[in-house]
Design an enzyme around this catalytic site. Structure first.
Site, PDB file in Angstrom:
ATOM      1  CG  ASP A 308      -2.213   0.738   1.036  1.00  0.00           C
ATOM      2  OD1 ASP A 308      -2.296   1.536   0.077  1.00  0.00           O
ATOM      3  OD2 ASP A 308      -3.143   0.534   1.831  1.00  0.00           O
ATOM      4  CG  ASP A 309       0.914   6.147  -0.536  1.00  0.00           C
ATOM      5  OD1 ASP A 309       2.145   6.150  -0.719  1.00  0.00           O
ATOM      6  OD2 ASP A 309       0.230   7.185  -0.452  1.00  0.00           O
TER       7      ASP A 309
END
Length: 566
Positions: A308-309
């Protein structure tokens, strides 16, 4: 007999491994991504010929914040050989410009010596997570699919959503979300989930993923190992999910097991801590236990693991810095590391980890293995049957977005998903409603209502009301609604639910109050006083049209609520 069979399998594996190694060792110096060799051998040859900088850049994915890719992002592609880019939802209203930007970046990538194309990703889950905007479809979303319960609906949602973004040159989608809606306080997952049942989420997620593949886009199941049992958002800090091993195994992991069994090509790791599973409390994104021991070795996943980011606090706070978080993510077993912000060329996440590659052979081997897996998956995809175009045709975008077949499907899907949560008055016709007041925020709701009740009144408020507007609406709606026989009110969040609750007094006075839940059903769990409560799960125009039609008696909703609302 078993021993002989095992030895035979080992022999076959070693034979093909040595064959691929021999082929890759003999490939010419000018070999490129598009050279005509077996994928395994070509992937091996490319990583052997790549510099440390090229290997490391291949496993990075950066986004851009402006309407077009910045000079900095272009430099990462031009000078560094960046492997992937992400289209975020900040400036995507002009989808022609999105296509033009992707085309430009791909040309730069293919101009480099190995001619390796970019993975171009986005979050186009359906429902309220729709990063590519413009004229793309606003669909009913996952919880609506869970309410109909048909894998058919999941498949064609994945198909039509991804057929639209493929027209823009986007080749990877961070969907489906297979997190379970088990914590009803959750606002970060909510209607992004297929529901609370792990088996259904797995079946529907697998169908969505297959629809995505058939549309020419790589699906990514998320957020491993499950974001559903927490109200907290990993954008702000690291959620701690306090479930035991038995629950973890028999609930959270089940949807991912379905996706892995059906061959999903990518899984996103989540910034999620499970202290009762891994006592040191590390986020799964940075955990070798969760990603290598569990996901790879025990569950047998062979595709890409994508973070994820990494700009989210759930990862960086635990690691202490962004460069350390990137390093931990690579060591944990991620193949692609995402940053929503394009890094400066001299940032530590680049320079410090590149130095480490030159001094730590184990770390370099991790980077190289990840780069090899990325290139291998690119070879399979871009040389496969139906990849998204590298150079999308801007002149054909209006023909393909919104998808004409998809528009018909999404309305039918919305009708199948509608659920009667509560109803006193059955078999009503349009003429039975008397004077009607429509209360909501979405244009389609008012236009559809006006078609059925041309003389209806309107009470407007914002989709996301602030405290002042909430108070004003609560203070004024009774005076307005008192002049009508039937009040139809759309509940989208806690504030609109608060305003709707003021209508209880009118209901007790004999007014007919009909509630449309256009997001989570949890918001209307205590609306037992209302005449009718219909669950639509979405503010999609298709869902709103279906809700108004069902309210007017044009069809009988058949959906089943995909979460226990208590």
């Amino acid at each position: 007999m078993k021993k002989v069979f095992k030895i035979s399998l080992q022999f076959i594996f070693l034979f093909f491994f040595n064959l691929n190694f021999a082929i890759s060792a003999k490939l010419p110096d000018d070999v490129t991504f598009w050279s005509d060799y077996p994928h395994e051998a070509l992937a091996d040859a490319l990583v052997e010929k790549m510099s440390d900088e090229e290997l490391y850049a291949q496993i990075l994915m950066f986004g851009w914040a402006g309407a077009e890719p910045s000079t900095l992002l272009n430099s990462w592609v031009d000078e560094r050989g960046l492997g992937s880019v992400k289209v975020f939802g900040w400036n995507t209203d002009n989808i022609r410009l999105v296509a033009r930007s992707i085309k430009s970046l791909q040309r730069k990538a293919l101009a480099r010596r190995f001619k390796i194309p970019l993975f171009v990703a986005t979050d186009q889950e359906g429902g309220w997570i729709r990063h590519v905007k413009g004229s793309t479809s606003v669909t009913p979303g996952n919880l609506a699919i869970g309410a109909s319960g048909f894998p058919y609906d999941a498949y064609y949602s994945g198909y039509y959503i991804n057929r639209e973004i493929a027209a823009l040159g986007i080749n990877m989608n961070f969907a489906p979300t297979v997190d379970l809606y088990t914590d009803k306080r959750s606002t970060i997952i909510g209607t992004r989930s297929f529901g609370e049942d792990p088996r259904s989420a797995g079946i529907l997620g697998a169908a969505f993923a297959q629809g995505s593949l058939d549309a020419g886009v790589i699906p990514t199941a998320k957020h491993f190992p499950g974001h559903g049992d927490t109200p907290n958002d990993s954008h702000g800090y690291l959620p701690n999910i306090q479930i035991d091993k038995e629950t973890f195994e028999n609930r959270e992991l089940v949807p991912f097991k379905y996706l892995i069994k059906t061959g999903v090509p990518a899984i996103m790791s989540g910034h999620l801590s499970f202290p009762r599973i891994s006592p040191n409390g590390e986020p799964a994104t940075l955990s070798e236990f969760f990603l290598t021991e569990l996901l790879r070795n025990r569950l047998g996943f062979e595709g890409l693991i994508i973070t994820d980011d990494m700009m989210m606090n759930g990862a960086t706070i635990y690691a202490g810095s962004l460069s350390v978080a990137f390093r931990m993510a690579i060591n944990a077993g991620n193949d692609i590391v995402i940053s929503s912000t394009t890094a400066q060329l001299d940032e530590p996440l680049w320079s410090s980890n590149l130095r480490l590659m030159r001094t730590d052979e184990k770390f370099r081997a991790k980077v190289k293995a990840a780069a090899r897996r990325v290139i291998y998956e690119k070879l399979k995809y871009f040389k496969g049957k139906n990849p998204a175009p590298l150079f999308p045709d801007e002149n054909k975008i209006d023909e393909r977005i919104p998808d004409k077949e998809g528009e018909k499907f999404f309305f039918e899907q919305a009708c199948r998903s509608l659920t009667v949560y509560k109803r006193k008055s059955k078999g009503l016709k349009k003429s039975d409603f008397g004077r009607v007041l429509l209360c909501g925020s979405e244009p389609t709701f008012f236009s559809s209502g006006k078609e059925r009740w041309p003389n209806s009144g309107e009470f407007h408020f914002s989709f996301s009301m602030g405290p002042n507007e909430t108070q004003w609406s609560a203070d004024n709606i009774l005076q307005t609604a008192n002049r009508y026989d039937t009040i139809i009110f759309c509940v989208a969040d806690a504030n609109s639910a608060q305003v709707a609750q003021t209508l209880r007094r009118l209901s007790q006075q004999g007014k007919r109050v009909i509630i449309f839940a256009i997001m989570s059903p949890v918001l209307v769990a205590d609306f037992d006083w209302a005449d009718t409560v219909l669950l639509g799960y979405s503010y999609s125009p298709y869902s709103l049209e279906a809700l108004v039609g069902a309210c007017a008696g044009e069809f009988e909703p058949q959906g089943i609520e995909p979460i226990s609302n208590n």
